[in-house]
Scaffold this active site. Structure first.
Site, PDB file in Angstrom:
ATOM      1  N   GLU A   1       0.841  -1.198   0.000  1.00  0.00           N
ATOM      2  CA  GLU A   1       0.000   0.000   0.000  1.00  0.00           C
ATOM      3  C   GLU A   1       0.874   1.246   0.000  1.00  0.00           C
ATOM      4  OE1 GLU A   1      -3.545  -0.315   2.413  1.00  0.00           O
ATOM      5  OE2 GLU A   1      -3.217   1.718   3.188  1.00  0.00           O
ATOM      6  N   ASP A  49       0.106   5.397   0.632  1.00  0.00           N
ATOM      7  CA  ASP A  49      -0.991   6.215   1.143  1.00  0.00           C
ATOM      8  C   ASP A  49      -0.759   7.716   1.060  1.00  0.00           C
ATOM      9  OD1 ASP A  49      -2.312   3.916   1.961  1.00  0.00           O
ATOM     10  OD2 ASP A  49      -1.592   4.032   4.018  1.00  0.00           O
ATOM     11  N   GLU A  63      -3.137  10.425   3.069  1.00  0.00           N
ATOM     12  CA  GLU A  63      -4.279  10.628   3.958  1.00  0.00           C
ATOM     13  C   GLU A  63      -4.218  12.063   4.481  1.00  0.00           C
ATOM     14  OE1 GLU A  63      -5.383   6.363   5.894  1.00  0.00           O
ATOM     15  OE2 GLU A  63      -3.731   7.436   6.850  1.00  0.00           O
ATOM     16  N   HIS A 106      -0.691  12.827   5.903  1.00  0.00           N
ATOM     17  CA  HIS A 106      -0.128  11.607   6.468  1.00  0.00           C
ATOM     18  C   HIS A 106       0.198  10.667   5.311  1.00  0.00           C
ATOM     19  CE1 HIS A 106      -0.091   8.278   9.574  1.00  0.00           C
ATOM     20  NE2 HIS A 106      -0.384   7.570   8.497  1.00  0.00           N
ATOM     21  N   ASN A 124       3.539   0.999   9.375  1.00  0.00           N
ATOM     22  CA  ASN A 124       4.260   1.758  10.407  1.00  0.00           C
ATOM     23  C   ASN A 124       5.416   2.563   9.838  1.00  0.00           C
ATOM     24  OD1 ASN A 124       2.604   0.781  12.492  1.00  0.00           O
ATOM     25  ND2 ASN A 124       3.847  -1.067  12.685  1.00  0.00           N
ATOM     26  N   ARG A 167       9.323   4.525  19.539  1.00  0.00           N
ATOM     27  CA  ARG A 167       8.699   3.335  18.954  1.00  0.00           C
ATOM     28  C   ARG A 167       9.713   2.248  18.627  1.00  0.00           C
ATOM     29  NH1 ARG A 167       4.515   5.534  14.513  1.00  0.00           N
ATOM     30  NH2 ARG A 167       3.988   3.329  14.418  1.00  0.00           N
TER      31      ARG A 167
END
Length: 279
Positions: A105, A107, A109, A122, A132, A266
Site C-alpha cells: 500500500e 498512502d 491521507e 499523512h 508503520n 517506537r
C-alpha cells in the site's frame, strides 16, 4: 540552501507543475470509465461528464471509490480540493493498495482540523502487510482553496511521492539489505472520505462537528500512466535530479511533522532506517 534559492526552485517547479497539470488535463481519464463508486449510498457522485468526482460525509456515512483496473508500477496523478472550514475528524484519502494480509500500500491521507488550522498530510508505505512507515507533513498552501496535484511514481527502483510535482518523500528499493519492496502485487487506486474523530485530529481530542455536515471533497483529472500506456515512459526509471533532491530536503526540513525513522520511542526495527532517508 538559502531562501532565495528555495523560492527560485519552487517557482521553477510550479511552472513545471502547471505544465504537468496541463498534460494531465489533456490526458486525464474519465471517472465513468476508470473507477467504480464502491460505497456511500449516493454520497459519491461523478460530475462534469466524468472529469470530476465528489465524495461527501455526513453522520450516517462517508463514501469511496476504486479503480476498475489494478496496476503494477506507474505514475498516478489526481487533483484534489479538500473539505474547507472546520474539517476536524474527517480523513480524505487517495492511495494504492493490493489485497490480503500481506498487502502492499502507498498512502495519501489528509487529516482535517478546526477552522483556521492547517491540514496534516499523512503518508505511509506498506510492504507485505507491514506498515508503520509514517511520515507527516504540513503543506505550504491551503489545500481547500483550489485544486492541487498529488502524485505517486512507483517503479522497480523507488516510490516517489509528490505534491504539485515537488517531491516530499522517497522510499527506495533496499531489497539488497533485506528490506521488502512492493514489486510483485498489482494495486488498485482507492479513495475515500470518512469519519475518524477517534484519532484524526490532535489524537482524537477534537471531534467532528456534525452541524457542519455534509463535508465534501473533490477529485479531478485522474491519470494513470502504466507500462501499457502509450507515449513516454520516463517514470519507469525516474529518480530525483539535483533540483529534486534540494526540494526534498527543503520539504523535510521545514514542513515535515513526523518521521518514523526518527521516532526513538517506537524503537523501529526497520532496516531502511539505518540509511538516511534525506537525499
Amino acid at each position: 540552501m538559502g531562501s532565495s534559492s528555495v523560492l527560485t526552485l519552487i517557482s521553477i517547479t510550479l511552472l513545471v507543475s502547471l505544465f504537468v497539470s496541463s498534460l494531465l488535463a489533456a490526458s486525464a481519464g474519465n471517472f465513468y470509465r476508470d473507477v467504480d463508486i464502491t460505497w456511500g449510498d449516493g454520497r459519491g457522485k461523478i460530475l462534469r461528464r466524468g472529469n470530476t468526482l465528489s465524495l461527501s460525509l455526513d453522520k450516517t456515512s462517508g463514501a469511496g471509490f476504486q479503480s476498475k483496473r489494478a496496476y503494477l508500477f506507474g505514475r498516478f496523478d489526481v487533483q484534489m480540493k479538500l473539505v474547507p472550514g472546520n474539517s476536524a475528524g474527517t480523513v480524505t484519502t487517495f492511495y494504492l493498495t493490493s489485497q490480503g494480509n500481506k498487502h502492499d500500500e502507498i498512502d495519501f491521507e489528509f487529516l482535517g482540523n478546526q477552522s483556521g488550522n492547517p491540514y496534516t498530510l499523512h503518508t505511509n508505505v506498506y510492504t507485505q502487510g507491514q506498515g508503520n512507515r509514517e511520515q507527516e507533513f504540513r503543506l505550504w498552501f491551503d489545500p481547500t482553496f483550489k485544486f492541487h496535484t498529488y502524485s505517486v511514481i512507483w517503479n522497480p527502483q523507488r516510490i516517489i511521492i509528490l505534491v504539485d510535482n515537488i517531491p516530499i518523500r522517497v522510499f527506495s528499493n533496499l531489497e539488497a539489505i533485506g528490506v521488502p519492496y512492493p514489486k510483485n502485487q498489482s494495486m488498485k487506486i482507492q479513495a475515500s472520505l470518512w469519519d475518524a474523530e477517534d484519532w484524526a485530529t490532535q489524537g482524537g481530542k477534537v471531534k467532528t462537528d456534525w452541524s457542519m455536515a455534509p463535508f465534501t471533497a473533490y477529485y479531478r483529472n485522474f491519470s494513470a500512466l502504466t507500462t501499457d500506456s502509450s507515449g513516454f515512459k520516463g517514470w519507469l526509471t525516474q529518480d530525483l535530479d539535483v533540483q529534486g533532491r534540494k526540494l526534498l530536503r527543503w520539504v523535510q526540513k521545514y514542513h515535515m511533522l513526523y518521521n518514523y525513522c526518527a521516532d526513538r520511542r517506537r524503537r523501529f526495527s526497520h532496516r531502511e532506517c539505518t540509511r538516511s532517508r534525506f537525499l
